[in-house]
Write an enzyme that holds these catalytic residues in place. Structure first.
Site, PDB file in Angstrom:
ATOM      1  N   TYR A 200     -49.177  64.702  84.191  1.00 61.54           N
ATOM      2  CA  TYR A 200     -50.130  63.657  83.833  1.00 61.54           C
ATOM      3  C   TYR A 200     -50.279  62.618  84.942  1.00 61.54           C
ATOM      4  CZ  TYR A 200     -50.351  65.025  78.868  1.00 61.54           C
ATOM      5  OH  TYR A 200     -50.575  65.682  77.691  1.00 61.54           O
ATOM      6  N   SER A 231     -54.185  72.349  83.436  1.00 57.59           N
ATOM      7  CA  SER A 231     -53.833  70.944  83.216  1.00 57.59           C
ATOM      8  C   SER A 231     -52.902  70.822  82.025  1.00 57.59           C
ATOM      9  CB  SER A 231     -55.086  70.111  82.954  1.00 57.59           C
ATOM     10  OG  SER A 231     -55.594  70.365  81.648  1.00 57.59           O
ATOM     11  N   ASP A 232     -52.154  69.717  81.989  1.00 55.62           N
ATOM     12  CA  ASP A 232     -51.509  69.350  80.735  1.00 55.62           C
ATOM     13  C   ASP A 232     -52.612  68.930  79.770  1.00 55.62           C
ATOM     14  OD1 ASP A 232     -49.648  68.757  78.798  1.00 55.62           O
ATOM     15  OD2 ASP A 232     -48.387  67.544  80.108  1.00 55.62           O
ATOM     16  N   TRP A 233     -52.276  68.825  78.502  1.00 57.30           N
ATOM     17  CA  TRP A 233     -53.287  68.588  77.473  1.00 57.30           C
ATOM     18  C   TRP A 233     -53.909  67.207  77.660  1.00 57.30           C
ATOM     19  CZ3 TRP A 233     -52.029  73.115  77.767  1.00 57.30           C
ATOM     20  CH2 TRP A 233     -52.334  74.093  76.835  1.00 57.30           C
ATOM     21  N   GLY A 235     -55.012  66.193  80.423  1.00 57.23           N
ATOM     22  CA  GLY A 235     -54.556  65.714  81.718  1.00 57.23           C
ATOM     23  C   GLY A 235     -55.511  66.039  82.851  1.00 57.23           C
TER      24      GLY A 235
END
EC number: 3.2.1.21
Length: 838
Positions: A200, A231-233, A235
């Protein structure tokens, strides 16, 4: 987007890229929904399912999901120091993925624990980057042997929760390379995970998810990475910048920053069509590989006896015996007449930490249950809680309440309209097994983003007296008992740590109940958009969440007094204290290392009357154990130990298993002693990694700072002798003999120290560069060989931007911990060399 495809057939990637429209290619570059990639039915491209998390496979639902195997947390797995066992753990993770219909596992986590306070520290393995990389690689190899794809995360330095989507982590190039990127580098080289998830945060001024230097320059070009970058959620923070940097997949879907925005970026030439094709190709390659996994067509369970046996071994082998000064352990069951089981963690099955690591377990065994399972008939058991340690008031379980129709649990009904609208139509209904709900990923086509729900149950009071109720929400909510408003968490809201830091504080009220009387409980809830809170740096997962708690109020002084009396009466006292997922969780960092004051007082009071008490602590990362830690004689540490936590603890207590765990983290005496004491948490959007390369034991040794328990420490019920140490250019070898009376396992740790008088750069006092775990029968001797590799003597030269192995002599040390070095040798490097890449 089309419907989510079932398992598709084979497809030709080159043909798709030549014939698909730009819109079809664009659709591939973001998730279809919370847990699936987008399909292309016209080309027979299926949707691929991904699933959290680092110690288990939750499936597609935070809310009302299927049950799952829960393994020990990352630090618990690392405490085994057993790469073969972690391979087996990875196999179980992979099998759980297949059962849940998931092609891709969102794990493991390999960020380094800079501070004990980091909310997700328990998810990662160790404070040492070499150990982290090697253990993660074994875990990944096991998981991917089943056909599923592993996603190593969070690339990189995602080691605090405070303002995690906005904070700028400022560090030297050397610290970035030697500490925070090295676990990824080792695991990618050794295990080739199929995907990488970005962090993030920013590193040195730029979000990693849109950093061309990090994704394209380092990961793809320098390391030769061929897999997917997701990506992270939530992010992903840009369209063109992230695409051009190398971010293949925005998660979750539906897209926020691709779709029409990417169409515009292509039209305006901010993103080239060749870049679009590159990203689409990588996603298609990922889907093609993932689609080979033989996943279940429905989310199912697989709670098999062999899984339970493995999980029990993981739990037991992770436990670290910190002290056994009087030789009290293992306990002699035949001589045991009475036992006092005391403490808030005794009947709490703290099987996992909070956040992405949380799941609904197939079952969970508390320490109390595990101990009771092995005690023979006739042993008198005296149980006392002694103190409360919860952060949030404990949830109501299905066994404690019933729905208005008489079923166990709480009835939850969803509506489009608020309670003020008469004759609302129920859109969806479910039965909760506990009084909490997390609705990220929840959807119903008949509901807008703002929707409403009533949670109702009937409670028969278990006792007469004051009971404390608590309600925390992301959204808004009010608690009614017998139609009387008890808690208003709607009109005025105060920010708290609930729901990844997005929710409110837990608002509380005390109500007098009468034993046996029936009470009607109702929570009127509204989803996330009704929240009055706005917080910077916090991920907006959407949906909404709530948690209702109830507990009988206790007098803290009386509770401790009862525990003291129990300890006085019993032959043996076992005291269980520590942390739970209320304390350690994604979404927030701890503000201090202390236990709740009442719990600390409980430990002191019990040890005053029972100095031989066995202390069983539990947490994912260190907490303050002063002043009593210096006085306790028998101390073992368990982690968030998964389904079999309690059985694993009991196996060690009673000698069924000889403890072999070693600490993957230094346990400091005070938070003020830690390397990040002055440099943790975001200040005006920035955190400076002032400790540089001196993380964990490297720092404590460099500044001559005492710790409570050192990195690598852990005792056994037997003893081991090291001998015949030899070092050549390829490896170090030695003999290890079990010199005790029982079978046991030893972790041989190898450390390297550069010569400070000839090294051209400041180095740690020593660095872990190898380890091996061996199991030996009494009197048995085995030869242990620990190979050297290109990292053995290397440091990162941030002037030349290369790894450098400098000529000179290096001390090679082996021992049973970082502070118990038993044998030494010398490795001579005859010429300086440099290198880059994996």
């Amino acid at each position: 987007m089309g419907e989510i495809s079932p398992r598709g057939g084979d497809f030709d990637i080159d043909y798709i890229l030549e014939n698909a429209s730009s819109l079809e290619k664009i659709s591939l570059l973001a998730g279809h929904d919370f847990w699936h990639t987008a399909p292309l039915p016209r080309f027979n491209v299926p949707s691929v399912r991904v699933s959290d998390g680092p110690n288990g496979v939750r499936g597609t639902k935070f809310f009302d999901g299927v049950r799952a195997a829960c393994l020990p947390c990352g630090t618990g797995l690392a405490a085994t120091w057993d790469q073969s066992l972690l391979f087996d753990a990875g196999v179980l993770i992979g099998q759980e993925c297949l059962a849940k219909g998931a092609h891709c596992w969102l794990g493991p986590t390999v960020c380094i624990q800079r501070s004990p306070l980091g909310g997700r520290g328990f998810e990662s393995f160790a404070e040492d980057p070499y150990a982290t990389g090697k253990l993660a690689a074994a875990y990944i190899r096991g998981a991917q042997s089943t056909g599923v794809i592993s996603t190593i995360k969070h690339f990189a330095a995602n080691d605090q929760e405070h303002e995690r989507i906005s904070v700028n982590a400022v560090m030297s190039e050397r610290a970035l390379r030697e500490v925070h990127l090295l676990p990824f580098q080792i695991a990618i080289a050794d295990a080739a995970p199929g995907a990488v998830m970005t962090c993030y945060n920013k590193i040195n001024g730029q979000h990693v998810s849109e950093s061309k230097e990090m994704l394209d320059g380092l990961l793809r070009k320098e390391w030769g990475w061929k897999g997917l970058i997701m990506s992270d959620w939530f992010g992903t923070y840009s369209t063109a910048e992230a695409l051009n940097a190398g971010l293949d997949l925005e998660m979750p879907g539906p897209t926020r920053l691709r779709g029409p925005l990417l169409e515009l970026a292509i039209s305006s030439r901010k993103v080239s069509r060749s870049t679009l094709d590159e990203r689409a190709r990588t996603v298609l390659e990922f889907v093609k590989r993932a689609n080979k996994a033989e996943v279940s067509t429905v989310e199912s369970t697989r709670d098999f006896p062999e899984d339970r046996r493995l999980n029990r071994k993981l739990a037991a082998d992770s436990i670290v015996l910190l002290k056994n000064e009087s030789g009290l352990l293992p306990l002699n069951l035949k001589a045991l007449k009475s036992a006092a089981l005391i403490g808030p963690n005794m009947k709490t099955a703290a099987f996992c930490g909070g956040g992405s690591a949380s799941l609904q377990p197939y079952y969970s065994i508390s320490p109390y249950q595990g101990i009771m399972n092995q005690l023979p008939p006739g042993v008198e058991i005296i149980y006392e809680t002694g103190a409360s340690s919860y952060v949030f008031i404990p949830e109501l379980e299905a066994s404690e309440v019933r729905t208005p129709e008489g079923q166990p649990g709480l009835r939850m009904r969803f509506y489009r309209e608020p309670p003020s609208v008469k004759e609302r139509r129920v859109v969806e209904e479910t039965i909760l097994q506990e009084s909490s709900w997390q609705l990220m990923g929840f959807s119903n086509p008949q509901l807008d983003r703002l929707f409403y729900a009533d949670i109702e149950a009937e409670l028969i009071a278990p006792a007469t007296g004051p009971f404390e109720f608590g309600l925390a929400v992301y959204g808004s909510g009010s608690l009614f008992i017998d139609d009387q408003l008890i808690i208003d968490n709607t009109t005025v809201q105060r920010g708290g740590n609930f729901f990844f830091g997005k929710g409110t504080r837990e608002e509380k009220a005390t109500v007098d109940l009468v034993k046996g009387q029936l009470y009607k409980i109702r929570v009127e809830f509204a989803s996330g958009p009704s929240s009055k809170l706005m917080k910077p740096g916090v991920v907006n997962f959407g949906g909404g969440a709530g948690r209702l708690g109830m507990v009988q109020a206790i007098d803290p002084e009386l509770a401790i007094a009862r525990a003291v009396e129990a300890a006085k009466r019993a032959d043996v006292t076992i005291l269980g204290v520590g942390l739970t997922r209320d304390h350690e969780s994604e979404g927030f960092d701890r503000s201090h290392m202390d236990l709740p004051p009442a719990v600390a007082s409980l430990v002191t009071a019990v040890l005053d009357v029972a100095p031989d008490a066995i202390l069983m602590t539990q947490s994912g990362t260190p907490f303050n154990m002063l002043p009593w830690a210096d006085n306790v004689k028998t101390h073992l540490h368990a982690w968030f130990g998964g389904n079999e936590l309690g059985n694993g603890i009991a196996d060690v207590l009673f000698g069924v298993v000889n403890p072999s765990g070693k600490l993957p983290l230094s346990f400091p005496r005070r938070i003020e002693d830690t390397p990040t004491y002055l440099n943790f948490g975001s200040e005006r959007g920035q955190v400076t990694y002032g400790e540089g390369i001196y993380v964990g034991y490297r720092y404590y040794e460099k500044v001559l700072r005492d710790v409570l328990y050192p990195f690598g420490h852990g005792l056994s019920y037997t003893s081991f002798a090291y001998s015949d140490f030899a070092v050549d250019t390829a490896s170090a070898t030695l003999n290890v003999r079990n010199s005790g009376d029982v079978a046991g396992a030893e972790v041989v740790q190898l450390y390297i120290a550069a010569d400070a008088t000839t090294s051209s750069i400041a180095r740690p006092v020593k660095e872990l560069k190898g380890f091996a775990k061996v199991t030996l029968q009494p009197g048995e001797t085995c030869s242990v060989s620990i190979p050297f590799d290109r990292f053995t003597t290397a440091f990162w030269d941030q002037e030349a931007h290369v790894w450098t192995c400098e000529k000179g002599q290096y001390r090679v040390m082996v021992g049973s911990s970082s502070q118990n070095i038993l044998l030494e040798g010398v490795l001579e490097i005859k010429e300086t060399t440099t290198w880059s890449g994996l």
